[in-house]
Scaffold this motif. Structure first.
Motif, PDB file in Angstrom:
ATOM      1  N   ALA A  54       0.820  -1.201  -0.172  1.00 25.00           N
ATOM      2  CA  ALA A  54       0.042   0.039  -0.004  1.00 25.00           C
ATOM      3  C   ALA A  54       0.878   1.199  -0.148  1.00 25.00           C
ATOM      4  CB  ALA A  54      -0.744  -0.121   1.140  1.00 25.00           C
ATOM      5  N   GLN A  55       0.183   2.291  -0.510  1.00 28.60           N
ATOM      6  CA  GLN A  55       0.850   3.789  -0.306  1.00 28.60           C
ATOM      7  C   GLN A  55      -0.210   4.735   0.327  1.00 28.60           C
ATOM      8  OE1 GLN A  55       2.840   5.500  -3.748  1.00 28.60           O
ATOM      9  NE2 GLN A  55       2.072   3.274  -4.659  1.00 28.60           N
ATOM     10  N   ILE A  56       0.375   5.428   1.584  1.00 27.58           N
ATOM     11  CA  ILE A  56      -0.636   6.275   2.377  1.00 27.58           C
ATOM     12  C   ILE A  56      -0.047   7.673   2.023  1.00 27.58           C
ATOM     13  CG2 ILE A  56      -1.212   4.289   3.833  1.00 27.58           C
ATOM     14  CD1 ILE A  56       0.731   5.582   5.772  1.00 27.58           C
ATOM     15  N   TYR A  57      -1.134   8.541   2.298  1.00 25.16           N
ATOM     16  CA  TYR A  57      -1.023   9.995   2.262  1.00 25.16           C
ATOM     17  C   TYR A  57      -0.738  10.207   0.786  1.00 25.16           C
ATOM     18  CZ  TYR A  57      -1.613  10.414   7.217  1.00 25.16           C
ATOM     19  OH  TYR A  57      -2.155  10.163   8.197  1.00 25.16           O
ATOM     20  N   THR A  58      -1.430   9.722  -0.174  1.00 21.23           N
ATOM     21  CA  THR A  58      -1.164   9.873  -1.605  1.00 21.23           C
ATOM     22  C   THR A  58      -1.741  10.987  -2.006  1.00 21.23           C
ATOM     23  OG1 THR A  58      -3.391   8.583  -2.103  1.00 21.23           O
ATOM     24  CG2 THR A  58      -1.029   7.470  -2.004  1.00 21.23           C
ATOM     25  N   ALA A  59      -2.401  11.718  -1.382  1.00 21.19           N
ATOM     26  CA  ALA A  59      -3.191  13.097  -1.618  1.00 21.19           C
ATOM     27  C   ALA A  59      -2.156  14.271  -1.307  1.00 21.19           C
ATOM     28  CB  ALA A  59      -4.595  13.497  -0.605  1.00 21.19           C
ATOM     29  N   SER A  60      -1.121  13.760  -0.640  1.00 20.02           N
ATOM     30  CA  SER A  60       0.143  14.766  -0.250  1.00 20.02           C
ATOM     31  C   SER A  60       1.259  14.558  -0.558  1.00 20.02           C
ATOM     32  CB  SER A  60       0.055  15.274   1.197  1.00 20.02           C
ATOM     33  OG  SER A  60       0.054  14.134   2.040  1.00 20.02           O
ATOM     34  N   PRO A  61       1.611  13.878  -1.931  1.00 22.27           N
ATOM     35  CA  PRO A  61       3.146  13.874  -2.226  1.00 22.27           C
ATOM     36  C   PRO A  61       3.835  15.000  -2.367  1.00 22.27           C
ATOM     37  CG  PRO A  61       1.783  13.513  -3.958  1.00 22.27           C
ATOM     38  CD  PRO A  61       0.836  13.854  -3.069  1.00 22.27           C
ATOM     39  N   GLY A  62       5.039  14.637  -2.714  1.00 24.02           N
ATOM     40  CA  GLY A  62       5.808  15.720  -2.842  1.00 24.02           C
ATOM     41  C   GLY A  62       5.652  16.391  -4.352  1.00 24.02           C
ATOM     42  N   ASP A  63       6.044  17.614  -4.566  1.00 25.21           N
ATOM     43  CA  ASP A  63       5.984  18.020  -5.872  1.00 25.21           C
ATOM     44  C   ASP A  63       6.853  17.755  -6.761  1.00 25.21           C
ATOM     45  OD1 ASP A  63       7.855  19.964  -5.113  1.00 25.21           O
ATOM     46  OD2 ASP A  63       6.790  21.751  -5.251  1.00 25.21           O
ATOM     47  N   TYR A  64       7.899  16.943  -6.652  1.00 21.69           N
ATOM     48  CA  TYR A  64       8.983  16.561  -7.384  1.00 21.69           C
ATOM     49  C   TYR A  64       8.906  15.160  -8.008  1.00 21.69           C
ATOM     50  CZ  TYR A  64      10.401  14.752  -3.120  1.00 21.69           C
ATOM     51  OH  TYR A  64      10.545  13.721  -1.916  1.00 21.69           O
ATOM     52  N   TYR A  65       7.916  14.630  -7.625  1.00 29.84           N
ATOM     53  CA  TYR A  65       7.800  13.154  -8.337  1.00 29.84           C
ATOM     54  C   TYR A  65       6.460  12.818  -8.585  1.00 29.84           C
ATOM     55  CZ  TYR A  65       6.528  11.581  -3.257  1.00 29.84           C
ATOM     56  OH  TYR A  65       5.640  11.568  -2.147  1.00 29.84           O
ATOM     57  N   ARG A  66       6.106  11.762  -9.141  1.00 29.91           N
ATOM     58  CA  ARG A  66       4.749  11.341  -9.538  1.00 29.91           C
ATOM     59  C   ARG A  66       4.526   9.886  -8.818  1.00 29.91           C
ATOM     60  NH1 ARG A  66       4.682  11.813 -16.075  1.00 29.91           N
ATOM     61  NH2 ARG A  66       4.639  14.157 -15.836  1.00 29.91           N
ATOM     62  N   LEU A  67       3.316   9.863  -8.190  1.00 34.54           N
ATOM     63  CA  LEU A  67       3.014   8.521  -7.666  1.00 34.54           C
ATOM     64  C   LEU A  67       2.994   7.461  -8.856  1.00 34.54           C
ATOM     65  CD1 LEU A  67      -0.020   9.652  -5.540  1.00 34.54           C
ATOM     66  CD2 LEU A  67       2.285   9.022  -4.675  1.00 34.54           C
ATOM     67  N   HIS A  68       3.199   6.163  -8.242  1.00 36.72           N
ATOM     68  CA  HIS A  68       3.060   5.088  -9.120  1.00 36.72           C
ATOM     69  C   HIS A  68       1.927   4.229  -8.308  1.00 36.72           C
ATOM     70  CE1 HIS A  68       5.236   2.553  -6.247  1.00 36.72           C
ATOM     71  NE2 HIS A  68       6.026   3.787  -6.178  1.00 36.72           N
ATOM     72  N   ASP A  69       1.464   2.956  -9.368  1.00 43.72           N
ATOM     73  CA  ASP A  69       0.311   2.548  -8.939  1.00 43.72           C
ATOM     74  C   ASP A  69       0.621   1.072  -8.119  1.00 43.72           C
ATOM     75  OD1 ASP A  69       1.273   1.019 -10.986  1.00 43.72           O
ATOM     76  OD2 ASP A  69      -0.629   0.995 -12.294  1.00 43.72           O
ATOM     77  N   GLU A  70       1.755   0.905  -7.416  1.00 42.63           N
ATOM     78  CA  GLU A  70       2.056  -0.195  -6.777  1.00 42.63           C
ATOM     79  C   GLU A  70       1.258  -0.310  -5.426  1.00 42.63           C
ATOM     80  OE1 GLU A  70       6.104  -2.955  -5.381  1.00 42.63           O
ATOM     81  OE2 GLU A  70       6.207  -0.599  -5.959  1.00 42.63           O
TER      82      GLU A  70
END
Length: 134
Positions: free
Chosen positions: A107-123
């Motif tokens: 899982a990944q948590i706090y996906t609503a607030s990632p850093g602005d320098y990268y993109r989330l992946h869907d793992e």
């Protein structure tokens, strides 16, 4: 009873630990606190706190704020542990484990607030904030 299931250490080896029970698969945390503590996304596994033994702890230091504790090596600065409140578990920075770990990102948590320098992946499962209890 068999020996430790997993073990690990900080970057310089001054803090070492063993886990006598199973580890949860890895959760990636994108919150600003974890990004500041780790320098990027945090990757944590977890175990029952009673099954974690810190075998070398002379340099282990704790930072406490808002009911949360972060354990790190006071010598090399490596982030190692995280715990909150009265939870029976303790989180362990996955990168400190001796490989092979056999773990996967669940899982990944706090996906609503990632850093602005990268993109989330869907793992793994994605949660905008914390994972729901259970």
């Amino acid at each position: 009873m068999s020996g430790p299931v997993n073990s690990g250490a900080c970057l310089c080896g001054a803090v070492r630990y063993e886990v006598a029970g199973p580890l949860r698969d890895v959760v990636l945390c994108h919150c600003s606190r974890c990004r500041r503590s780790h320098g990027h996304v945090a990757a944590y596994t977890a175990c029952n706190a009673s099954e974690l033994t810190v075998t070398e702890q002379g340099w282990l230091r704790w930072y406490e704020a808002d009911g949360r504790r972060r354990g790190f090596c006071g010598r090399c600065g490596a982030s190692m542990f995280w715990s909150a409140g009265d939870r029976p578990t303790i989180s362990i920075a996955a990168g400190t484990l001796t490989e092979p770990t056999g773990l996967h990102t669940m899982a990944q948590i706090y996906t609503a607030s990632p850093g602005d320098y990268y993109r989330l992946h869907d793992e793994g499962d994605l949660y905008p904030e914390s994972m729901a209890p259970g």
